[in-house]
Structure formats: C-alpha cells, structure tokens
Design an enzyme around this catalytic site. Structure first.
Site, PDB file in Angstrom:
ATOM      1  N   GLU A  30      14.847 -21.908  20.840  1.00 39.11           N
ATOM      2  CA  GLU A  30      14.375 -21.142  21.990  1.00 39.11           C
ATOM      3  C   GLU A  30      15.362 -20.027  22.339  1.00 39.11           C
ATOM      4  O   GLU A  30      16.555 -20.262  22.505  1.00 39.11           O
ATOM      5  CB  GLU A  30      14.192 -22.063  23.201  1.00 39.11           C
ATOM      6  CG  GLU A  30      13.172 -23.173  22.995  1.00 39.11           C
ATOM      7  CD  GLU A  30      11.733 -22.663  22.896  1.00 39.11           C
ATOM      8  OE1 GLU A  30      11.499 -21.470  23.210  1.00 39.11           O
ATOM      9  OE2 GLU A  30      10.854 -23.465  22.521  1.00 39.11           O
ATOM     10  N   CYS A  74      12.240 -28.825  30.107  1.00 38.49           N
ATOM     11  CA  CYS A  74      13.003 -28.198  29.021  1.00 38.49           C
ATOM     12  C   CYS A  74      13.452 -26.802  29.427  1.00 38.49           C
ATOM     13  O   CYS A  74      14.639 -26.465  29.366  1.00 38.49           O
ATOM     14  CB  CYS A  74      12.157 -28.123  27.745  1.00 38.49           C
ATOM     15  SG  CYS A  74      11.833 -29.731  26.989  1.00 38.49           S
ATOM     16  N   HIS A  91      13.668 -27.289  20.424  1.00 41.14           N
ATOM     17  CA  HIS A  91      12.508 -28.164  20.577  1.00 41.14           C
ATOM     18  C   HIS A  91      12.235 -28.877  19.253  1.00 41.14           C
ATOM     19  O   HIS A  91      12.285 -28.248  18.184  1.00 41.14           O
ATOM     20  CB  HIS A  91      11.266 -27.356  20.957  1.00 41.14           C
ATOM     21  CG  HIS A  91      10.992 -27.368  22.420  1.00 41.14           C
ATOM     22  ND1 HIS A  91      10.822 -26.222  23.182  1.00 41.14           N
ATOM     23  CD2 HIS A  91      10.832 -28.403  23.299  1.00 41.14           C
ATOM     24  CE1 HIS A  91      10.584 -26.548  24.434  1.00 41.14           C
ATOM     25  NE2 HIS A  91      10.577 -27.862  24.529  1.00 41.14           N
TER      26      HIS A  91
END
Length: 210
Positions: A86, A150, A169
């Site tokens: 991410e 998250c 993730h």
C-alpha cells in the site's frame, strides 16, 4: 560493552474480526518471526486488536518503545488475491464498526491532518526489486488500503513516523497462499524495503484523489 548497531523493525498483524476468525495477517507475521530478517535486524512483532482506540493507544506506544527504522503493518483483505504493497494511508471516511461496534465520531484518524500521507518508501521500486525466483507469490501495489482498521492504522503510523511506515495486505489463508508462503513473502518484501529506505522520494502530503 559493545553497542548494538542492528536496525530495528517492528511488524504488526491484526487479531480476529468478522469472518476472519483466524487472521491471515497475524499468522503471516508469526511465520516471519520464525524466519527472521537476518542477524543485523532486530525484529519485534505484535498483534493489534481490530479496534480503533487500541490502534490509537498501541501505535504511539510501540513507536516510543522501539524507535524503529521501519514500522510495518500487515493486514488481511478478503478481496485480495496478491500480496499488496500500500502506497498511502487516508485520514477520512472511516464508517465501519470495529470489534467493539465503535467508529470515530468524526470518521477520521487525525483531526485536521492531510487527507493522504505516503510512505517514504517507493512501493513501485520495492515491487520491481523483488525478482527472487523461489518466491512463488504475486506482489502488486495499491493506493487504497480500504478505509477500515488497516487504512486507519497505516495513516496513524505514517503521521507519527513522518512516513517511515509501510503496509502490506495479504489474502486470506489458502486463497491462494499458505502461511509459509506469506511468511517468506514478508521476509523478502521487508528486506527490499530496508534496501530502499535511504531513498525518501515519496511525497509526504498527497492531495490527489485515491
């Protein structure tokens, strides 16, 4: 007494929530702990409850305790089929209830904070650096960590660390990867991240819509 010159890395996974009674992120982090990050890296791992307030309490506490070179958070995504790096965390839009049926009244992480914060680690470079033929896992890059715990954790950590954080993730266990595959993937990815950590080219304040 010789001073310990090792780098410190803290890695977190999440506890159970919803249908994820066994959270693949914490299982993967435990596998990483078995493998380690080499003799020159001190690795500390922690499980984080899926609760907004716990995140706000624990993340600053762990930063203060360890002052790591890199703080990495691992979460599970039921929609993921790859291991996903991410790029950024988002401040607004948190409406999903946590394990205590709570969400922040203002639906944001940091009141008055920028809409988006990026890691100083260029995730595209990390993804491109990983060429290990033994790593039978597909790795991709994303700009949307999901506006739940998250994303909330990532933004909170980026804000505290001035960008010295990362978020990964993983898919649910067996869909398609085993715990061992995920652990090896984390080991390889974090090694690559440490290799590019000295290249802080990412924008800290991203105003683009993600």
């Amino acid at each position: 007494m010789e001073r310990n010159s090792n780098r410190t890395v803290v890695v977190t996974g999440f506890g159970p929530f919803g249908e994820h009674t066994t959270n693949a992120s914490w299982v993967a982090v435990q596998e990483l702990q078995k493998l380690g990050l080499g003799d020159e890296v001190d690795l500390y791992v922690y499980e984080i409850p899926v609760e907004y307030q716990k995140v706000l309490d624990l993340i600053p506490s762990l930063w203060k305790r360890h002052n790591p070179q890199l703080f990495i958070h691992v979460g599970v995504s039921g929609m993921a089929t790859t291991v996903t790096l991410e790029k950024c965390g988002h401040n607004q839009g948190y409406k999903g209830l946590d394990n205590r049926c709570y969400c922040p009244d203002n639906h944001c992480c940091v009141q008055g904070g920028p809409d988006c914060l990026e890691s100083i680690i260029d995730m595209d470079i990390v993804c491109n650096k990983i060429t290990d033929p033994q790593l039978d896992v597909v790795i991709s890059v994303s700009k949307d960590a999901g506006r739940y715990l998250c994303d909330f954790t990532y933004y909170t950590s980026l804000h505290l660390s001035h960008g010295k954080s990362a978020f990964i993730h993983v898919p649910p266990l067996g869909k398609p990867y085993t715990a061992e595959q995920l652990g090896r993937a984390l080991q390889t990815i974090i090694g690559a991240m440490l290799g590019v950590l000295e290249r802080p080219n990412a924008k800290m304040n991203c105003q683009l819509g993600h």
